[in-house]
Design a protein around this motif. Structure first.
Motif, PDB file in Angstrom:
ATOM      1  N   ARG A 423       6.637  -9.800  -5.652  1.00 14.81           N
ATOM      2  CA  ARG A 423       4.764  -9.816  -5.796  1.00 14.81           C
ATOM      3  C   ARG A 423       4.716  -9.167  -4.581  1.00 14.81           C
ATOM      4  N   GLY A 424       4.604  -9.845  -3.143  1.00 17.37           N
ATOM      5  CA  GLY A 424       4.438  -8.642  -2.186  1.00 17.37           C
ATOM      6  C   GLY A 424       4.329  -6.761  -2.127  1.00 17.37           C
ATOM      7  N   ARG A 427       2.655  -4.919  -4.592  1.00 14.85           N
ATOM      8  CA  ARG A 427       1.516  -4.959  -4.376  1.00 14.85           C
ATOM      9  C   ARG A 427       0.576  -4.156  -3.475  1.00 14.85           C
ATOM     10  N   PHE A 428       1.832  -4.379  -2.208  1.00 15.93           N
ATOM     11  CA  PHE A 428       1.600  -3.032  -1.403  1.00 15.93           C
ATOM     12  C   PHE A 428       1.712  -1.949  -1.369  1.00 15.93           C
ATOM     13  N   GLN A 430       1.050  -0.618  -4.660  1.00 19.16           N
ATOM     14  CA  GLN A 430       0.205  -0.182  -5.360  1.00 19.16           C
ATOM     15  C   GLN A 430      -0.896   0.680  -4.087  1.00 19.16           C
ATOM     16  N   SER A 431      -0.687   0.284  -2.826  1.00 19.95           N
ATOM     17  CA  SER A 431      -1.838   0.315  -1.668  1.00 19.95           C
ATOM     18  C   SER A 431      -2.392   1.669  -1.412  1.00 19.95           C
ATOM     19  N   ARG A 437       1.618   0.925   2.413  1.00 23.05           N
ATOM     20  CA  ARG A 437       2.873   0.481   1.246  1.00 23.05           C
ATOM     21  C   ARG A 437       4.280   0.656   2.532  1.00 23.05           C
TER      22      ARG A 437
END
Length: 628
Positions: A423-424, A427-428, A430-431, A437
């Motif tokens: 999950r992390g 999410r990261f 996609q920053s 990233r």
């Protein structure tokens, strides 16, 4: 317009990597295992050279295998060099002996006996690590993502207590039990119901054949299968295959691996007690699936009736095992010896420096599993996550019972921790920020691994991290004063106990003692297995609960008067007294029996029935001949 060649090559490389990770995950897992094995062997090279078996059980396992290869019977697991002539009844089975013995026989013609022992003991523990990695990869591929295993495997490396069970020279049975537990979890997530039931049943039976340490998990796995059927009648194939396979495999494991001593109705191992209980429970689960029960409530009632009957068989048929410690030791042996075994105590009796890192990964994994099942609630995926989540919660709670459950708690936490890491990562990555990233995925991995807990501990003074959890609670609630800061300029005292624990079990320390003619030695309980491993001598006691009489004799001798000690040593026909001052066990005698025989010896006093024997000047041991 034609794409640049570099981009084409990059695309091909990415597709190749994706295909490798997805389609050839078994090969990737095998390569990862080989790399880890090489690193572990390099790290343990010095310990392997000095044959530094990790603890008393590893030494006893080696002795068990060596004696078997020398001609001792398959079903005779007594150690005759402990408390001779009758020997010690060891409650293990030959199952774990098989791979170790096979490796010794393979290496012996090539490198000779001594190197064969070292190589076999170095490699054998990593075989169950491969099985664990494969089953973990299967599980996270099903539950998290098909690529998730590339994160799960490194996360497993962060499970320090679990990895310690697969380290070179850790030849005792814990690594295999962890591997079979991971197989059970993978079986519970298997979509093919019949295969699932067989996997769970066989892995459970093999675990029981090794020992009862995983009995709570075996029971939980059975409950998961039964309750799943109660909820959904479509689970009938899983339930029937599980019950049938469990009954058959448990019987076979008993017939093949139960030692002569274990054919008696003892409570601490797979014996007629647990054979009967498990077989009855398994067959009852099969039987209830043939009872017409269209509603979940009716099926639940059938499961509860089956469980009640199996419980009644255990309680009424084997009352000696119900309501008592399965080890079957008297209260005095529990008080003087077993209560001092650190792994048999709750986590809050450990220091902050040990307890916090030990508990962090299980807690993180438990939270991850709960989040995963909550996000999927009401779907079929939630049903797959449910047993994994329950196992993670249960394993974490068991830390409040005994810290020996830490390896299983860490291993079972990896699936939930992998979910958090994935999950992390997503999410990261996609920053829009390059920094996020790059740094974000690393931070997600650190958090998921539980390593985040070790960072603040390094900044806290050791006088606080060295406190036990229960001591810290007493200070926080005002029941006890906080420790004072050390005086400026004061030098820390050397840890004599750590030094003794490290030096006394070594080959150089025991070599001079091994030159003496074969004799019976009265020594510390924890020193007995190592003594018989490295020398041709025998020892009176070792830390094995079935032999509590010899253990109590040792406790009484070192805690009691010199006359009591003398009488006990003569009764055991001991010819020498061997001590390692400051070894962990000896500090207990000094603290709890300051006027006892051991404390008197430590003060320099010697009775007239002991004659001091010469040892090298740098020896950590003290040796006396019993002459009276």
């Amino acid at each position: 317009m034609t794409e640049p060649a570099s981009n084409t090559r990059m695309d091909r490389l990415e597709r190749w990597a994706e295909d490798l990770i997805d389609d050839r995950w078994k090969l990737v897992t095998l390569i990862f295992w080989v790399a880890v094995a090489i690193v572990l062997l390099i790290q343990k090279a010095n310990a392997i050279h000095w044959f530094a078996l990790s603890d008393t059980d590893d030494n006893m396992r080696f002795d068990q295998v060596r004696d078997w290869l020398a001609g001792q019977g398959w079903y005779d697991l007594r150690q005759y060099r402990m408390n001779p002539p009758g020997g010690f009844s060891i409650h293990w089975s030959r199952l774990v002996d098989l791979p170790l013995a096979a490796l010794i026989l393979i290496f012996k013609p090539i490198v000779g006996t001594q190197l064969a022992y070292r190589w076999a003991c170095a490699i054998a523990p990593m075989i169950p690590l491969l099985l664990t990695m494969m089953m973990l990869a299967v599980t996270v591929r099903r539950l998290v993502h098909k690529w998730a295993y590339v994160l799960a495997l490194p996360l497993l490396m962060c499970a320090g207590d679990a990895m310690g069970m697969w380290a070179p020279l850790r030849i005792d049975h814990h690594g295999w039990q962890l591997a079979f537990l991971m197989t059970t979890v993978a079986g519970l997530t298997e979509p093919d119901m019949r295969r699932s039931g067989i996997m769970v049943a066989v892995s459970s039976a093999l675990s029981l054949a090794i020992g009862l340490e995983m009995l709570p998990y075996v029971a939980l796995a059975g409950a998961a299968v039964a309750l799943h059927w109660a909820w959904d009648a479509a689970e009938t194939p899983r339930m029937r295959s599980y019950g049938t396979a469990l009954a058959i495999s448990t019987v076979l494991c008993f017939l093949v691996f139960a030692s002569n001593d274990n054919w008696h109705p003892v409570c601490d191992v797979l014996s007629p007690v647990w054979l009967t209980t498990v077989a009855v429970a398994a067959l009852l689960l099969v039987a209830v699936t043939f009872v017409p029960a269209p509603h979940p409530a009716a099926r639940l009632a059938l499961v509860l009736v089956a469980g009640g009957i199996a419980g009644a068989v255990f309680v009424l048929g084997f009352p000696q095992c119900f309501g008592h410690r399965l080890e079957g030791i008297p209260p005095e042996a529990d008080k003087l010896w077993l209560s001092h075994v650190s792994e048999a105590r709750p986590i809050y009796f450990d220091t902050i420096a040990i307890a916090v890192p030990m508990a962090t990964l299980p807690v993180v994994g438990m939270i991850g599993a709960v989040i995963a099942i909550a996000r999927r609630w009401g779907t079929r995926a939630a049903a797959q996550w449910l047993p994994v989540t329950l196992f993670a919660i249960f394993a974490t709670a068991l830390l409040l019972w005994q810290v020996r459950t830490a390896p299983s708690a860490e291993m079972l936490a990896v699936t939930g921790a992998t979910y958090i890491a994935i999950r992390g990562f997503v999410r990261f990555r996609q920053s829009e920020s390059v920094l996020v990233r790059v740094v974000g995925p690393v931070a997600a991995f650190v958090v998921a691994s539980g390593a985040i807990a070790s960072i603040p501990l390094d900044k806290i003074p050791s006088r606080f991290t060295g406190l036990r959890v229960n001591q810290l609670w007493a200070m926080a609630t005002g029941q006890r004063k906080w420790p004072a800061a050390p005086k400026p300029g004061g030098k820390p005292k050397p840890d004599l106990t750590k030094l003794a624990n490290r030096r006394c079990p070594t080959i150089p320390a025991l070599a001079p003692i091994g030159k003496l003619p074969p004799a019976i030695f009265f020594t510390l309980i924890d020193n007995g297995p190592r003594l018989i491993t490295l020398t041709h001598h025998s020892a009176v006691a070792g830390p094995y609960h079935r032999n509590w009489r010899a253990i109590l004799d040792t406790e009484h001798a070192f805690r009691g008067t010199p006359d009591v000690a003398h009488a006990i040593m003569l009764a055991h026909h001991a010819q020498y007294l061997l001590l390692c001052p400051h070894m962990s066990e000896s500090t207990i005698y000094q603290a709890e029996a300051p006027t006892g025989f051991y404390a008197k010896l430590e003060s320099g006093w010697t009775p007239n029935w002991l004659t001091r024997q010469p040892l090298p000047a740098n020896s950590p041991y003290q040796l006396w001949k019993i002459v009276g």
